[in-house]
Write an enzyme that holds these catalytic residues in place. Structure first.
Site, PDB file in Angstrom:
ATOM      1  N   ALA A  36       0.856  -1.203   0.000  1.00 54.13           N
ATOM      2  CA  ALA A  36       0.000   0.000   0.000  1.00 54.13           C
ATOM      3  C   ALA A  36       0.889   1.249   0.000  1.00 54.13           C
ATOM      4  O   ALA A  36       0.791   2.120   0.869  1.00 54.13           O
ATOM      5  CB  ALA A  36      -0.961   0.000   1.183  1.00 54.13           C
ATOM      6  N   ASP A  39       3.771   8.192  -0.869  1.00 53.93           N
ATOM      7  CA  ASP A  39       4.982   8.977  -1.108  1.00 53.93           C
ATOM      8  C   ASP A  39       6.009   8.863   0.016  1.00 53.93           C
ATOM      9  O   ASP A  39       7.195   9.094  -0.199  1.00 53.93           O
ATOM     10  CB  ASP A  39       4.622  10.457  -1.314  1.00 53.93           C
ATOM     11  CG  ASP A  39       3.981  10.680  -2.679  1.00 53.93           C
ATOM     12  OD1 ASP A  39       3.927   9.717  -3.473  1.00 53.93           O
ATOM     13  OD2 ASP A  39       3.533  11.807  -2.949  1.00 53.93           O
ATOM     14  N   GLY A  40       5.545   8.509   1.227  1.00 51.62           N
ATOM     15  CA  GLY A  40       6.495   8.286   2.323  1.00 51.62           C
ATOM     16  C   GLY A  40       7.399   7.100   1.999  1.00 51.62           C
ATOM     17  O   GLY A  40       8.629   7.182   2.144  1.00 51.62           O
ATOM     18  N   HIS A  41       6.800   6.009   1.527  1.00 46.02           N
ATOM     19  CA  HIS A  41       7.597   4.838   1.155  1.00 46.02           C
ATOM     20  C   HIS A  41       8.534   5.170  -0.010  1.00 46.02           C
ATOM     21  O   HIS A  41       9.691   4.753  -0.025  1.00 46.02           O
ATOM     22  CB  HIS A  41       6.683   3.688   0.730  1.00 46.02           C
ATOM     23  CG  HIS A  41       5.718   3.242   1.789  1.00 46.02           C
ATOM     24  ND1 HIS A  41       4.365   3.320   1.634  1.00 46.02           N
ATOM     25  CD2 HIS A  41       5.920   2.716   3.018  1.00 46.02           C
ATOM     26  CE1 HIS A  41       3.759   2.850   2.718  1.00 46.02           C
ATOM     27  NE2 HIS A  41       4.679   2.481   3.580  1.00 46.02           N
ATOM     28  N   GLY A 147      11.542   4.355   8.146  1.00 47.91           N
ATOM     29  CA  GLY A 147      11.001   5.696   8.333  1.00 47.91           C
ATOM     30  C   GLY A 147      11.057   6.135   9.791  1.00 47.91           C
ATOM     31  O   GLY A 147      10.777   5.343  10.698  1.00 47.91           O
ATOM     32  N   GLN A 153       9.999   1.758  16.250  1.00 48.71           N
ATOM     33  CA  GLN A 153      10.437   0.650  15.387  1.00 48.71           C
ATOM     34  C   GLN A 153      11.855   0.895  14.853  1.00 48.71           C
ATOM     35  O   GLN A 153      12.695  -0.016  14.849  1.00 48.71           O
ATOM     36  CB  GLN A 153       9.464   0.511  14.222  1.00 48.71           C
ATOM     37  CG  GLN A 153       9.929  -0.443  13.128  1.00 48.71           C
ATOM     38  CD  GLN A 153       8.840  -0.657  12.087  1.00 48.71           C
ATOM     39  OE1 GLN A 153       7.953  -1.465  12.288  1.00 48.71           O
ATOM     40  NE2 GLN A 153       8.898   0.056  10.978  1.00 48.71           N
TER      41      GLN A 153
HETATM   42  P1  AMP Z   1       4.569   0.526   6.586  1.00 49.20           P
HETATM   43  O1  AMP Z   1       4.463  -0.181   5.284  1.00 49.20           O
HETATM   44  O2  AMP Z   1       3.577   1.638   6.739  1.00 49.20           O
HETATM   45  O3  AMP Z   1       4.681  -0.360   7.768  1.00 49.20           O
HETATM   46  O4  AMP Z   1       5.943   1.305   6.533  1.00 49.20           O
HETATM   47  C1  AMP Z   1       7.069   0.801   5.881  1.00 49.20           C
HETATM   48  C2  AMP Z   1       8.178   1.777   6.078  1.00 49.20           C
HETATM   49  O5  AMP Z   1       7.791   3.065   5.592  1.00 49.20           O
HETATM   50  C3  AMP Z   1       8.532   1.978   7.546  1.00 49.20           C
HETATM   51  O6  AMP Z   1       9.946   2.097   7.664  1.00 49.20           O
HETATM   52  C4  AMP Z   1       7.837   3.270   7.877  1.00 49.20           C
HETATM   53  O7  AMP Z   1       8.426   3.958   8.951  1.00 49.20           O
HETATM   54  C5  AMP Z   1       7.987   4.038   6.587  1.00 49.20           C
HETATM   55  N1  AMP Z   1       6.982   5.103   6.476  1.00 49.20           N
HETATM   56  C6  AMP Z   1       5.644   4.974   6.685  1.00 49.20           C
HETATM   57  N2  AMP Z   1       5.036   6.178   6.549  1.00 49.20           N
HETATM   58  C7  AMP Z   1       6.014   7.082   6.271  1.00 49.20           C
HETATM   59  C8  AMP Z   1       6.036   8.507   6.034  1.00 49.20           C
HETATM   60  N3  AMP Z   1       4.922   9.239   6.049  1.00 49.20           N
HETATM   61  N4  AMP Z   1       7.230   9.088   5.768  1.00 49.20           N
HETATM   62  C9  AMP Z   1       8.372   8.352   5.748  1.00 49.20           C
HETATM   63  N5  AMP Z   1       8.420   7.013   5.958  1.00 49.20           N
HETATM   64  C10 AMP Z   1       7.266   6.394   6.216  1.00 49.20           C
END
Ligand code: AMP
Length: 278
Positions: A36, A39-41, A147, A153
């Site tokens: 999913a 832009d953060g990823h 992130g 984490q």
């Molecule tokens: P997730 O798939 O949401 O568990 O996150 C996967 C990775 O993306 C983790 O290292 C999160 O910390 C990072 N992440 C999630 N949201 C953001 C964001 N808004 N900005 C930067 N990194 C993010």
């Protein structure tokens, strides 16, 4: 046109692919995500590309309590990773990661038992450390990008890699936000319009408390002010705390070291977490 990333689903195929990259002396960065992608990823992938020659993205890495309910956007995810020129997608099925009889876990303490997320998701960091430990030994990356959005984490994984002498440098990447300050998250799609409208208050409250701390206000008062903004906006608050940015230990004075404000709060059934440096 970027090439499509190679998609690998078994451990032997992953080993062959990684051995091939290593034979060419390529440095490798790993960017674990749960799919999913937003832009953060993508920002993590871009940082990975700046650090290493090759980038490997495991998808849906943590079968946490979220796993079943996470939005599934496989096709869109692949297109985003291809556009970023990711080299390899590691997409094992659950049986490959957790074969029948799976009986070994990494036990986490220190930042994992700081009394933040662990109070609400007691098994979460053990699961994260175990799966990330597996990913690190499967891929043997030079760098792993996580992130700052999930700050506890990031600290748990950094500590685990150091404690177990895994030859990977864990790098934190800054939180990407919407224009109104809300940290991007796969969960934001679950917010109803009215909840989405108040969600940025979380960030605003942290900034208010950070400013008060920097201005020398008493710690209790500064943090109570931010917490009141969060509850006043309609959130059910799980925690709103200032901690030491490295150890996540409680902190009571500006002199105690680098500080981080961390918050978790719920709007209806959607739980949001965020954090900022002070
Ligand atoms: P997730 O798939 O949401 O568990 O996150 C996967 C990775 O993306 C983790 O290292 C999160 O910390 C990072 N992440 C999630 N949201 C953001 C964001 N808004 N900005 C930067 N990194 C993010």
């Amino acid at each position: 046109m970027p090439r499509s990333p190679m998609i690998v689903r078994t451990v032997p195929a992953l080993r062959r692919a990684v051995d091939g990259l290593r034979a060419k002396k390529a440095t490798i960065a790993l960017v674990p995500t749960m799919g999913a992608l937003h832009d953060g990823h993508v920002s993590l992938v871009r940082l990975a590309k700046r650090r290493a020659k090759r980038v490997i993205v495991p998808t849906q890495f943590a079968p946490t309590e979220d796993f079943g309910s996470y939005p599934r956007t496989w096709k869109a995810d692949i297109a985003k990773l291809a556009a970023e020129d990711v080299d390899l997608i590691w997409n094992p099925d659950v049986k490959t990661m957790y074969p029948d009889g799976f009986a070994t876990r990494i036990l986490t303490e220190g930042p994992a038992t700081a009394g933040l997320e662990d109070r609400f998701r007691p098994h979460f960091f053990g699961g994260v450390a175990t799966v990330v430990g597996k990913l690190f030994t499967q891929v043997r990356p030079d760098f792993a990008i996580f992130g700052e959005k999930d700050f506890q984490q990031l600290r748990v994984v950094t500590r685990m890699a150091g404690d177990l002498d895994l030859a990977v440098k864990v790098i934190g990447s800054k939180t990407i936000r919407e224009r109104d300050g809300l940290a991007m998250s796969s969960r934001n799609v679950y917010l109803l319009p009215e909840q989405r409208r108040v969600a940025p208050e979380l960030y605003r409250a942290m900034k208010e408390s950070a400013q008060a701390l920097r201005a020398g206000e008493d710690f209790k008062t500064a943090m109570a002010g931010g917490a009141a903004l969060v509850t006043g906006a309609g959130f059910a608050l799980d925690y709103f705390e200032v901690r030491h940015a490295e150890t996540l230990a409680p902190i009571a004075s500006l002199k105690d070291g680098p500080m981080r404000i961390l918050v978790a709060a719920r709007l209806g059934t959607t739980r949001l977490i965020d954090n900022i440096a002070v």
